[in-house]
Each structure stands twice: as structure tokens, then as C-alpha cells.
Design an enzyme around this catalytic site. Structure first.
Site, mmCIF file in Angstrom:
data_model
loop_
_atom_site.group_PDB
_atom_site.id
_atom_site.type_symbol
_atom_site.label_atom_id
_atom_site.label_comp_id
_atom_site.label_asym_id
_atom_site.label_seq_id
_atom_site.Cartn_x
_atom_site.Cartn_y
_atom_site.Cartn_z
ATOM 1 N N ARG A 151 21.523 -46.979 122.858
ATOM 2 C CA ARG A 151 22.139 -48.304 122.854
ATOM 3 C C ARG A 151 23.648 -48.141 122.840
ATOM 4 N NH1 ARG A 151 18.669 -52.390 121.805
ATOM 5 N NH2 ARG A 151 20.311 -53.735 120.994
ATOM 6 N N HIS A 178 1.472 -41.131 87.945
ATOM 7 C CA HIS A 178 0.387 -40.418 88.628
ATOM 8 C C HIS A 178 -0.791 -41.354 88.811
ATOM 9 C CE1 HIS A 178 -2.254 -37.155 89.767
ATOM 10 N NE2 HIS A 178 -3.165 -37.655 88.935
#
Ligand code: FAD
Length: 468
Positions: free
Chosen positions: A272, A444
Site C-alpha cells: 500500500r 492454568h
């Protein structure tokens, strides 16, 4: 011609411009944002970040549903209704863009639709369906973004040859799709259509997919592309289109010689470039640099007093979150606050399969910068959450200074690493040590444990893999 006076005029309502407008409103600066398109949000909300991620998510779910019987989830008769999928994507875009208008209004920033052109550094004409407006402003922020680079021998026609905007709006999945350009947009869109059933070929002129990204990370994505049946041609140029038995083909020239590939559709995504043409910059004596960017200092000021630039038009990287930050900085600078674009690192994500997320220095960058480097790596195959999510591929890699322990870089490829990246970015911004990340309790079972374990691994103290 109607005339209005404001303290600040922002040209363009993409991520840079609309954030500048919101923040100017919050800081009680009388401001106006002008946007030439019917909706605010710029490339990102309308035809970039958001629509691409909507389709990528849908393609991921579709591919998963078709394979889920391996874990006892049998979904018969799964089918794709592309029209409805596009409708859902448009709904999301509609919600976000109307949200931007509401936020501007709620913060007291005016908004108009029209094309802005400089008459002088402090006077800008705005032409729109509602008539002409002359805006007198003490400060003008150019936030006009960027546009796709085209290839003269493969002009985008919106039918056979598409840019990313056209490729994200397809109402049916093409039988074959040739993607010219193996950067992040090409890989993201190529992968999504491969998952939706297209035969995808990616053509990249340089010797590697995702140029500039750590090859270790790219390797994982390249393997997945192969599994998906995507053909990748590296070091290859697209020469043009030809016809064979009534079918379109793309002619390629690569290391193995010339070949041609069937292409119901061709996506050209070769980069771009900044959009500053048509703004009348010559009238204010502001000249873009050789690549078309408007040079700015750390306060987003251009060479012309009272004129600023932010986002894709200002400088690389061409990323929405860089534009967001610059939008906030420019608003604070205009409001007289001591703000500057002063960041240690700009994160970047590729929404490939699996995702790639990076921030800070790579191992090679750090070595080039003369640092003594230690690296820690933790594979997702040793992370319970990744296994339970059926996504054991990839790893997190931590780069730290071997002497001081300072975290220099965070690089990951794997499940949801786009979200894990924030921890690495924050750590680098805070000047944290790898020890800080290693010593922090991570819940966890989470994917984020891979970050903690990679930090521990860089210290030779990983728990859930053998230390090297
Ligand atoms: P833009 O979003 O380009 O907005 C500029 C606005 O200015 C436009 O609305 C334009 O109409 C308006 N304008 C221009 N000239 C005038 C004028 N004369 N008068 C009035 N208005 C004017 N970035 C990410 O960070 N993450 C991603 O996942 C991501 N995915 C992408 C996917 C695709 C397919 C594409 C194409 C881009 C993606 N990007 C992504 C890049 C991101 O979209 C851009 O970095 C971001 O939009 C730049 O914001 P900006 O405000 O500088 O400019």
C-alpha cells in the site's frame, strides 16, 4: 459558501482521524472531522482489519466443523452460505462505524462528509453532497491513510482482478484464486478462501512468504498452508493474464521457468502507498517524501506550522493501532499537553493459520544492534490448553539481553497469539526483565503459560519442557 471556524480540523475518519477527533473532543478542543466516504472508520473498519477478521473467523469455524468428527463432534450437512456470511460481516462493520459516529458526537466533536482540499495552511475547502464548506482552522491534521499499489500489467477491474476490498466482498467462493503478493494481507485472504474451498495459489516475488517476519515463525505457517493445499511460488513474478480454452490463467515467471496457473479470480496485494494526492499540498508548500509519506516529528508535526499528519499517510508501519496512537498524540499536542509518539515497540499480528504475533527485536535484530542475546522457546505442544483446543502447533520465543535480562522481543506463532502479544508488548514498554515474566503466576490452563515458560526457558528454568 458556508464558513466554519474550528480550532482543529481532521481530514479523514480512519483509525487515525476518528481517534484524534474523539480525543480532541475529550480535551475540549473545538474540532471537526471530515470524511469523504459515506461511513467513518477508514480502511480498517470498512474494508480492512475488521471485515477480514470476520471472514477469517468464519472460515476457521467452517474448517473446524468439517473436521470435528475426529474428536466426536459429528456435524452433518455443514454448508456455506456466502451471501449470509457477507451480510453478517456487513452488520459488524455497520455497528462499528455507527459506533464511531456516536463516539465523536458524544465527545463533542463535529463530523461532516465531504472531500477536503487545502486552500492555505489554515483554510480547507470541503466538497460534499451537502454543498461546499470553507473551514478555517488553527490546526489541520492530515489522516488520509493509504491505498493499494497496483500492477500496470494486472490492473484491478473488480471482476476478474481484485484488490483486497474486492476479495473481501466476494458473494461466492471462487474455484481458483491466485494471490499476487505473499505479505500479510495475501496470506490472510488466501488462507481464508482455501478454508472455504477455493484452490489457492500464492505468488511472492521475494524468496520468502511474509517478508520481514522471523523465518522460524513463517515456517509454521508455510507448513499449514501446504496442508491446506495452498500452492506457494516464491521468487516468482506474475507476468499477466492469458486465456486457455475459455479459462483465465495467470502467467508466472519463477526460478523453475515460466508456468501458468488457473485463476477464476486474481487478488493483487503487493503493498500500500500513502494517500496524499488531491489534497492540494502544493498550495501549502508541503511535499511528500520519495515514498509518498508526509514526514513528521515525534509530535506528528509536518514541516508546515499548524499542519500535522498521522496514520498510514505519515509513516510506516501501516497498522491501525499505530494510527490510533498517533491520533491520541496529535490531539494532546494540539491541546497543549506535553505528548509525543514515544513508544519502545509497535506490535504486529498476522492473522494467518496459526497466527503470528511479534513485538520488539528479533534475535537477528538484537544481534545486529550489538546486544548479547539469550533466547527462550516454548512449544504449544507442551501446553495443555493448546492441546485441549486442538491447536498444538507453534511456539513462543522470548529474546532477552543475556547480561541484563531485559526483554527485547516477543515472537509467537500459534493459537490466539494475537491476544498473548499484549503481555510481551507491556513487558517491553515497562522495560521488564524476562525474570519478571517468568516470576509472574500465569493462570492454568491458559495459552499465556507458554509466554511464562518461554521466559523461564530463556533463563534455563522452564518447568514443562526440558531446558537446553
Ligand atoms: P485509513 O484507514 O486509510 O483512513 C483514511 C480516511 O481518510 C479514509 O476513510 C478516506 O476516505 C479519508 N480521506 C482520504 N482523503 C480524504 C480527503 N481528501 N477528504 C476527506 N477524507 C479523505 N491494520 C492492523 O493494524 N491490523 C489488521 O489486522 C489490519 N488488517 C488489514 C487488512 C486489510 C485487507 C487492509 C487493506 C488493511 C489492514 N490493516 C490492518 C491496515 C489498516 O487498515 C490501516 O493501517 C489503517 O486503516 C490506517 O488508518 P488511517 O487512519 O491512517 O487511514
Amino acid at each position: 459558501m458556508e464558513r466554519v471556524e474550528v480550532e482543529a480540523l481532521v481530514i479523514g475518519a480512519g483509525p487515525g482521524g476518528y481517534v484524534a477527533g474523539i480525543r480532541l473532543g475529550q480535551l475540549k478542543v473545538k474540532a471537526l472531522v471530515v470524511e469523504r466516504d459515506a461511513r467513518p472508520g477508514g480502511v480498517c473498519l470498512n474494508v480492512g482489519c475488521i471485515p477480514s477478521k470476520a471472514l477469517i473467523t468464519a472460515a476457521k469455524q467452517y474448517a473446524f466443523m468439517r473436521q470435528a468428527s475426529s474428536i466426536g463432534l459429528v456435524a452433518d450437512g455443514v454448508r456455506l452460505e456466502m451471501g449470509r456470511l457477507q451480510g453478517w460481516k456487513e452488520e459488524i462493520v455497520g455497528k462499528l462505524t455507527s459506533g464511531v459516529r456516536q463516539l465523536l458526537k458524544a465527545n463533542g466533536c463535529d463530523y461532516r462528509t465531504g472531500v477536503a482540499t487545502f486552500r492555505s495552511p489554515h483554510e480547507v475547502e470541503v466538497r460534499g453532497a451537502g454543498g461546499e464548506l470553507l473551514v478555517a482552522a488553527q490546526h489541520v491534521v492530515i489522516a488520509t491513510g493509504s491505498q493499494p499499489i497496483s500492477l500496470p500489467h494486472l490492473p484491478v477491474d473488480g471482476v476478474r482482478v481484485l484488490d483486497s476490498t474486492g476479495a473481501l466482498a466476494l458473494r461466492e467462493v471462487p474455484g481458483s484464486l491466485v494471490v499476487i503478493g505473499g505479505g500479510y494481507i495475501g496470506v490472510e485472504i488466501g488462507t481464508l478462501y482455501a478454508k472455504l474451498g477455493a484452490r489457492v495459489t500464492i505468488v511472492e516475488a521475494t524468496g520468502a512468504l511474509l517478508p520481514g517476519v522471523d523465518p522460524d515463525l513463517v515456517g509454521v505457517v508455510a507448513r499449514r498452508l501446504r496442508k491446506l493445499g495452498v500452492e506457494v511460488h516464491l521468487g516468482t513474478q506474475a507476468a499477466g493474464l492469458s486465456q486457455q480454452n475459455g479459462h483465465t490463467r495467470v502467467d508466472l515467471a519463477g526460478p523453475g521457468g515460466e508456468l501458468s496457473v488457473a485463476a477464476d479470480r486474481v487478488l493483487v496485494t503487493v503493498g500500500r502507498r500513502p494517500s496524499a494526492a488531491g489534497l492540494g499540498l502544493e498550495r501549502i508548500g508541503l511535499e511528500p517524501d520519495a515514498r509518498g509519506f508526509l514526514t513528521v516529528d515525534d509530535r506528528q508535526r509536518t514541516a508546515v506550522a499548524g499542519v500535522y499528519a498521522i496514520g498510514d499517510v505519515a509513516r510506516p508501519p501501516l497498522l491501525a493501532h499505530k494510527a490510533f496512537k498517533e491520533g491520541e498524540v496529535v490531539a494532546e499536542v494540539i491541546a497543549g499537553r506535553p505528548a509525543a509518539f514515544d513508544v519502545r515497540a509497535i506490535p504486529a499480528v498476522v492473522y494467518s493459520d496459526p497466527e503470528i504475533a511479534t513485538v520488539g527485536l528479533t534475535e537477528a535484530d538484537a544481534e545486529r544492534a550489538g546486544r548479547t542475546v539469550a533466547v527462550g522457546r516454548f512449544p504449544f505442544v507442551a501446553n495443555g490448553r493448546a492441546l485441549a483446543a486442538l491447536e498444538p502447533e507453534g511456539f513462543v520465543k522470548i529474546v532477552r539481553d543475556a547480561d541484563s535480562g531485559e526483554l527485547l522481543g516477543y515472537h509467537a506463532v500459534g493459537p490466539d497469539v494475537s491476544d498473548l502479544l499484549a503481555e510481551g508488548t507491556l513487558a517491553i514498554e515497562l522495560g521488564a526483565l524476562a525474570q519478571d515474566v517468568a516470576l509472574t503466576i500465569h493462570a492454568h490452563p491458559t495459552l499465556a503459560e507458554a509466554t511464562m515458560e518461554a521466559a523461564k526457558a530463556s533463563l534455563g528454568e522452564a518447568i514443562h519442557i526440558q531446558n537446553r
